[in-house]
Enzyme design. Structure first.
Site, PDB file in Angstrom:
ATOM      1  N   PRO A  88       0.819  -1.220   0.000  1.00 63.32           N
ATOM      2  CA  PRO A  88       0.000   0.000   0.000  1.00 63.32           C
ATOM      3  C   PRO A  88       0.850   1.266   0.000  1.00 63.32           C
ATOM      4  O   PRO A  88       0.323   2.362  -0.128  1.00 63.32           O
ATOM      5  CB  PRO A  88      -0.805  -0.119   1.312  1.00 63.32           C
ATOM      6  CG  PRO A  88      -0.078  -1.092   2.161  1.00 63.32           C
ATOM      7  CD  PRO A  88       0.666  -2.000   1.237  1.00 63.32           C
ATOM      8  N   GLU A 115       2.558  -7.937   8.853  1.00 65.00           N
ATOM      9  CA  GLU A 115       2.859  -6.498   8.873  1.00 65.00           C
ATOM     10  C   GLU A 115       3.590  -6.080   7.604  1.00 65.00           C
ATOM     11  O   GLU A 115       3.825  -4.899   7.364  1.00 65.00           O
ATOM     12  CB  GLU A 115       3.723  -6.151  10.080  1.00 65.00           C
ATOM     13  CG  GLU A 115       2.937  -5.961  11.362  1.00 65.00           C
ATOM     14  CD  GLU A 115       1.807  -4.957  11.215  1.00 65.00           C
ATOM     15  OE1 GLU A 115       2.016  -3.885  10.646  1.00 65.00           O
ATOM     16  OE2 GLU A 115       0.698  -5.278  11.673  1.00 65.00           O
ATOM     17  N   ASP A 168     -11.710   0.947 -23.753  1.00 64.14           N
ATOM     18  CA  ASP A 168     -11.985   0.811 -22.323  1.00 64.14           C
ATOM     19  C   ASP A 168     -11.746   2.113 -21.587  1.00 64.14           C
ATOM     20  O   ASP A 168     -10.913   2.926 -21.995  1.00 64.14           O
ATOM     21  CB  ASP A 168     -11.045  -0.225 -21.691  1.00 64.14           C
ATOM     22  CG  ASP A 168     -11.538  -1.640 -21.914  1.00 64.14           C
ATOM     23  OD1 ASP A 168     -12.729  -1.808 -22.179  1.00 64.14           O
ATOM     24  OD2 ASP A 168     -10.700  -2.552 -21.827  1.00 64.14           O
TER      25      ASP A 168
END
Ligand code: SAM
Length: 243
Positions: A88, A115, A168
């Site tokens: 992330p 983690e 698209d």
């Protein structure tokens, strides 16, 4: 194109890969998937892949030794390719990144758990870091599948319709126009007359306008960066004034 995935949960990949159009592409030799279990590269009795964090705190951290050994032993027989960590904290995945990666013959995807990974893996093994959005999942397996899917469908021959990916959303810098299929009337709701006209020029103009309007209303941020003709810019300005 070859995908090498490094994961602690290798069984999570085949249900999706085997059920999708990607399997057909793999059977036709357009794609290769190699899913490697990081646990197979441990040498202790318990096949340990994680340990507690130095400095304390909750959660576990993926140990460097099995990850380095897995990636280095698989990739040592292959030409150099990017080693992409799913995290992330990485650059946020988008269609442009998918297009760039689709030009490569091979990519390696590293999936974290717990983690996350020992920082030395990121510093000395990983060459790129990609996030699939600003939220946190339990592991990198779904993000890796998302990358594989988005990249693979851009490769020539993977989709049934060779031009399928061209219109698209995000491919042309705009969101795609709306689609309709049979029946022409459903619960009293019709289909735009233009689409039934058989006039391909009109249909293509209608679709472009719809794509512009959709993008204006839903994603004005990407419309600002889209390459538009003078006439299209005027269309958007007129539309903004009307609204
Ligand atoms: N502690 C980490 C942090 O705050 O950055 C998050 C670890 S997450 C619980 C476990 C793993 O899931 C990560 O190592 C990564 O591989 C994967 N992951 C979670 N969210 C992700 C996202 N948005 N994009 C890509 N990978 C993600």
């Amino acid at each position: 194109m070859r995908f090498d995935v490094f994961t602690l949960l290798p069984d999570t990949f085949s249900p999706y890969l085997q059920a999708s159009i990607l399997q057909k592409a793999a059977e036709r030799g357009l794609l290769e998937f190699h899913v490697h279990n990081i646990r197979d590269y441990t040498h202790d009795r318990h096949h340990t892949t994680d340990d507690t964090p130095y400095g304390g705190g909750g959660g576990m951290v993926m140990k460097p030794e099995p990850v380095f050994e897995a990636v280095e032993s698989v990739l040592s027989t292959q030409p150099a390719c990017p080693v992409i960590l799913m995290t992330p904290q990485g650059r946020v995945f988008n269609q442009k990144i998918a297009l760039d990666l689709a030009t490569l013959p091979q990519v390696a995807l590293l999936c974290g758990r717990y983690e996350g990974i020992d920082e030395r893996i990121r510093e000395h093994l990983v060459t790129d870091e990609i996030s699939i959005g600003d939220y946190v999942l339990t592991g990198g397996e779904l993000p890796a599948l998302i990358l594989i899917d988005a990249i693979a469908r851009l490769l020539p021959g993977v989709l049934g319709d060779p031009d399928g990916a061209m219109d698209d959303s995000h491919a042309s810098g705009l969101l795609e126009y709306p689609h309709y299929t049979r029946p022409p009337e459903f619960r009293g709701w019709g289909v735009p007359e233009t689409l039934l006209s058989g006039d391909h020029g009109r249909i293509s103009r209608w679709r472009r306008e719809q794509a512009l309007l959709r993008t204006l209303h839903r994603r004005p941020d990407i419309l600002e960066k889209a390459e538009l003709s003078k006439a299209e810019q005027k269309f958007i300005e007129d539309q903004k004034r009307k609204e």
